[in-house]
Design a protein around this motif. Structure first.
Motif, PDB file in Angstrom:
ATOM      1  N   UNK A   1       0.828  -1.213   0.000  1.00  0.00           N
ATOM      2  CA  UNK A   1       0.000   0.000   0.000  1.00  0.00           C
ATOM      3  C   UNK A   1       0.861   1.262   0.000  1.00  0.00           C
ATOM      4  N   UNK A   2       0.317   2.329  -0.600  1.00  0.00           N
ATOM      5  CA  UNK A   2       0.988   3.629  -0.623  1.00  0.00           C
ATOM      6  C   UNK A   2       0.063   4.611   0.081  1.00  0.00           C
ATOM      7  N   UNK A   3       0.639   5.515   0.900  1.00  0.00           N
ATOM      8  CA  UNK A   3      -0.222   6.352   1.739  1.00  0.00           C
ATOM      9  C   UNK A   3      -0.285   7.802   1.304  1.00  0.00           C
TER      10      UNK A   3
ATOM     11  N   UNK B   1      -1.541  10.423  -1.439  1.00  0.00           N
ATOM     12  CA  UNK B   1      -2.518  10.453  -2.543  1.00  0.00           C
ATOM     13  C   UNK B   1      -1.867  10.858  -3.865  1.00  0.00           C
TER      14      UNK B   1
ATOM     15  N   UNK C   1       0.087   8.009  -5.241  1.00  0.00           N
ATOM     16  CA  UNK C   1      -0.799   6.982  -5.796  1.00  0.00           C
ATOM     17  C   UNK C   1      -1.245   7.382  -7.194  1.00  0.00           C
ATOM     18  N   UNK C   2      -1.610   8.664  -7.350  1.00  0.00           N
ATOM     19  CA  UNK C   2      -2.073   9.118  -8.665  1.00  0.00           C
ATOM     20  C   UNK C   2      -0.973   8.973  -9.706  1.00  0.00           C
TER      21      UNK C   2
ATOM     22  N   UNK D   1      -3.174  -5.100   2.835  1.00  0.00           N
ATOM     23  CA  UNK D   1      -3.780  -4.221   3.836  1.00  0.00           C
ATOM     24  C   UNK D   1      -2.736  -3.306   4.468  1.00  0.00           C
ATOM     25  N   UNK D   2      -3.162  -2.111   4.874  1.00  0.00           N
ATOM     26  CA  UNK D   2      -2.276  -1.223   5.617  1.00  0.00           C
ATOM     27  C   UNK D   2      -2.075  -1.842   6.989  1.00  0.00           C
ATOM     28  N   UNK D   3      -0.813  -1.958   7.405  1.00  0.00           N
ATOM     29  CA  UNK D   3      -0.524  -2.608   8.684  1.00  0.00           C
ATOM     30  C   UNK D   3      -0.837  -1.655   9.836  1.00  0.00           C
TER      31      UNK D   3
ATOM     32  N   UNK E   1       1.101   1.574  10.104  1.00  0.00           N
ATOM     33  CA  UNK E   1       1.178   2.429   8.922  1.00  0.00           C
ATOM     34  C   UNK E   1      -0.044   3.336   8.828  1.00  0.00           C
ATOM     35  N   UNK E   2       0.163   4.549   8.383  1.00  0.00           N
ATOM     36  CA  UNK E   2      -0.967   5.437   8.143  1.00  0.00           C
ATOM     37  C   UNK E   2      -0.507   6.613   7.294  1.00  0.00           C
ATOM     38  N   UNK E   3      -1.463   7.429   6.871  1.00  0.00           N
ATOM     39  CA  UNK E   3      -1.137   8.612   6.088  1.00  0.00           C
ATOM     40  C   UNK E   3      -0.822   9.795   6.994  1.00  0.00           C
ATOM     41  N   UNK E   4      -0.707   9.527   8.295  1.00  0.00           N
ATOM     42  CA  UNK E   4      -0.432  10.597   9.260  1.00  0.00           C
ATOM     43  C   UNK E   4       0.932  11.240   9.006  1.00  0.00           C
TER      44      UNK E   4
END
Lengths: 422, 256
Positions: free
Chosen positions: B65-67, B69, B72-73, B89-91, B94-97
């Motif tokens: 996963x990439x966090x 945006x 990703x685009x 799945x995002x572990x 991990x987060x976009x924080x």
């Protein structure tokens, strides 16, 4: 049949009887028998056209084609009362007949069962479709077996019993093509064709280079397609191919695809590609509902390990209600971050209220289950592009890992107690 | 579809190993003499040998996963196939924080004992606090404006730069030749160098008298490494010196 088994002299009348029975139930053949003989000429001097060499070698099913050819030959040999038939051909004909008889019986049984089932369910017999059959089987014989393949089913015999190949050899027992001896003639024909095309394209490239020409910037548009899977190839070729065979097929095709003139064999390549469906198509977003005050909301249920979470996402101002508390229900920052992750990712932190109930499991599991629940609710309110973004961020994939059970005599799932041999 | 690339087996390789990959994929063990005769034939029938894919955890078969945006685009524009691939799945960590940092997470995991991640996180947080304090003191102590601007106040930046400064370029690996084990210099992969740098920093941080906490020593070590000073940087240079001294053995990597 029984007479033949006993070794009675093979006569024209016997043949007639056998062939009549064999042909009567066989469906229409796809190609004529002569297609096989065309192989040698095609592969010997392949032409540079969009028609691939294997067009004539489409896999054949057990059908009446071979048999009807044989009828013709038998007719020619009318003068000779004793027709010389190879033992392999004879056993093939017997097998074909047995198979057709069997399939006919199965078809009859299926039809009777279908009508009976329709009557049981009180439906119209004539319009009782396969979907209705599946529904009624699910209703009458409910099964919770884990494997879907183990659950009871009722399908037409054509789907249940594998199709069989047509005879690969003539009356004299001689195979039509040398690839017969590979055991997988159709599979090796594909490999042969691919290699042949590669060689021909190489020749073409050499010729162009000699003339000082550069290959055009043409490329085959293969977006949204992939090589046919091993199972699909097996079904298409009517041959059971192994993992190794399949990998070799992919490698060979990839090599052909990399060729600068590959666009010339587009038709051949596309025959072995299947259309992919975008991953977001499989997602079923929950339907948003309206509450008394006119605010729309969505509900979902998600799990992680042993934790279950029931989440409601409502249009609001960014309030959290987790088991009756706010975000501080979680003492750890990591868990709070996880709960906020989907809304923060799409910059919608202040557009929704979250009402979640999480039970069982630890705090981390609860946070992740709630995160998944929020993500799933959120799919009801976002555009398709945002949906794809969420998917790429790993928010819509369920983490299915669970704790591995402890084994008896072990100290854990895998770890063993310390032990020394005396 | 990702499959391992094929390795072309030469006739020489086949003869040496006496191993033949038959057309059906089964490996046959044949005698050398027989091999000699069959070499040409074998070369024609099976040039390609495939390797079976490794068994991996289910989510490792998916795209990571990439966090971000925008990232990703860009990924979707560059590789349209990404739309058709499953994403793992995002572990849990991990987060976009803005506070999520993969390297810091790795470092935290490395200082962790017995799965006490909360304690490790707390230690790192306090270490960063110490760094901030030390740098702030330095900032206020300097009177020159330009020197003041040069004082780095962001602990995360200091941490990243410190790890970067400690990465070794070469490493020594024991290789046995003729009954003697030589320390042979080899180049290090980026991931390994990163791990080594972090390990050295942690070991340096743990080397202290009692009464002093890890969070204080690691703060000092990180700042020293950030300025290209300190024990860890010395350790790196020592290793490079050793590699330089042993460069006569370098050929043992590939020769007998």
């Amino acid at each position: 049949m029984s007479e033949l088994a006993k070794g009675v002299r093979w006569t024209t009348s016997h043949l007639r009887l056998l062939l009549d029975q064999a042909t009567r139930y066989a469906g229409p053949s796809r190609t004529s028998w002569k297609g096989y003989r065309g192989v040698s000429s095609v592969s010997g001097s392949p032409r540079m056209s969009s028609n691939s060499p294997s067009d004539a070698n489409a896999p054949r099913k057990l059908s009446g084609a071979a048999v009807s050819e044989f009828v013709k030959n038998a007719h020619l040999n009318e003068a000779d009362p004793k027709v010389k038939v190879n033992r392999a051909m004879r056993s093939y004909l017997e097998r074909a007949q047995a198979h057709n008889m069997f399939m006919k019986q199965q078809q009859q049984d299926f039809e009777i069962c279908r009508r009976h089932l329709a009557n049981m369910m009180g439906e119209d017999v004539e319009t009782f479709s396969q979907e209705d059959i599946d529904d009624s089987i699910r209703y009458l014989l409910p099964s919770n077996l884990f494997s879907r393949r183990s659950r009871p089913l009722m399908k037409p015999p054509q789907e249940v019993f594998p199709q069989e190949k047509e005879a690969q050899f003539g009356i004299d027992g001689r195979p039509f093509r040398s690839l017969f001896y590979t055991g997988l003639p159709n599979y090796y024909q594909v490999l042969y064709d691919a290699a042949n095309w590669t060689r021909q394209l190489d020749d073409l490239e050499d010729e162009r280079v000699r003339k000082g020409k550069v290959p055009p910037e043409k490329q085959i548009d293969l977006t949204g397609t992939a090589w046919k899977s091993k199972d699909e190839m097996s079904k298409m070729l009517l041959e059971k191919i192994s993992d190794h065979d399949y990998r070799r097929f992919v490698l060979t095709m990839e090599r052909l695809l990399r060729h600068p003139y590959a666009y010339r064999v587009e038709e051949f390549i596309k025959k072995y590609r299947q259309v992919l469906i975008a991953e977001t198509k499989d997602l079923a977003p929950p339907v948003p509902k309206k509450d008394d005050s006119g605010k729309s909301y969505a509900e979902s249920h998600a799990t992680k390990k042993s934790c279950h979470a029931w989440v409601t996402l409502k249009q609001g101002t960014g309030k959290y209600d987790i088991n009756g508390q706010d975000l501080l229900f979680f003492p750890r920052v990591q868990d709070r971050t996880q709960v906020m992750f989907p809304l923060q990712f799409l910059n919608k932190l202040y557009d929704f209220d979250v009402i979640a109930r999480a039970e069982f499991g630890g705090n981390s599991s609860k946070a992740q289950a709630i995160r998944e629940g929020i993500s799933r609710c959120l799919t009801a309110f976002v555009t398709s592009e945002e949906l794809e973004l969420m998917r790429q961020a790993g928010l819509l994939t369920h983490d299915k890992r669970v704790k591995e059970r402890k084994k008896y005599a072990y100290t854990g799932a895998r770890s063993k107690p310390q032990w020394r041999k005396r | 579809m990702s499959f391992p690339t094929a390795s072309i087996v030469t006739s020489r390789g086949l003869c040496l190993a006496s191993l033949i990959c038959s057309s059906s994929g089964n490996s046959l063990l044949l005698s050398d003499a027989f091999c000699q005769h069959r070499t040409a034939f074998i070369r024609n029938i099976s040039r390609l040998r495939t390797r079976t894919p490794k068994k991996v955890y289910w989510f490792k078969r998916m795209a990571p996963p990439v966090f971000d945006a925008t990232e990703i685009q860009r990924k979707l524009e560059e590789t349209p196939e990404a739309r058709f691939m499953k994403v793992g799945p995002a572990r849990i960590h991990e987060s976009s924080s803005a506070f999520y940092d993969p390297l810091l997470n790795k470092f935290t995991n490395m200082i962790m004992f017995k799965g006490q991640k909360e304690l490790a996180e707390e230690n790192m947080r306090l270490a960063f606090e110490n760094i901030k304090k030390i740098q702030m003191e330095k900032y206020h102590a300097t009177t020159d404006v330009t020197a003041k601007m040069r004082v780095e106040l962001n602990p995360l930046k200091i941490f990243h730069q410190a790890v970067e400064n400690c990465k070794p370029v070469l490493a020594l690996t024991p290789i046995k030749r003729g009954g003697v084990t030589y320390q042979v210099p080899v180049s290090v992969r980026d991931k390994t160098a990163e791990w080594t740098a972090m390990k050295w920093l942690i070991l340096a941080g743990r080397e202290h008298e009692h009464q002093i906490h890890f969070r204080e020593t690691i703060a000092k070590e990180l700042i020293a490494a950030f300025q290209n000073e300190g024990r860890v940087i010395k350790r790196k240079y020592d290793l490079h010196k050793q590699c330089e001294a042993n460069k006569a053995y370098a050929h043992y990597r590939w020769s007998r």
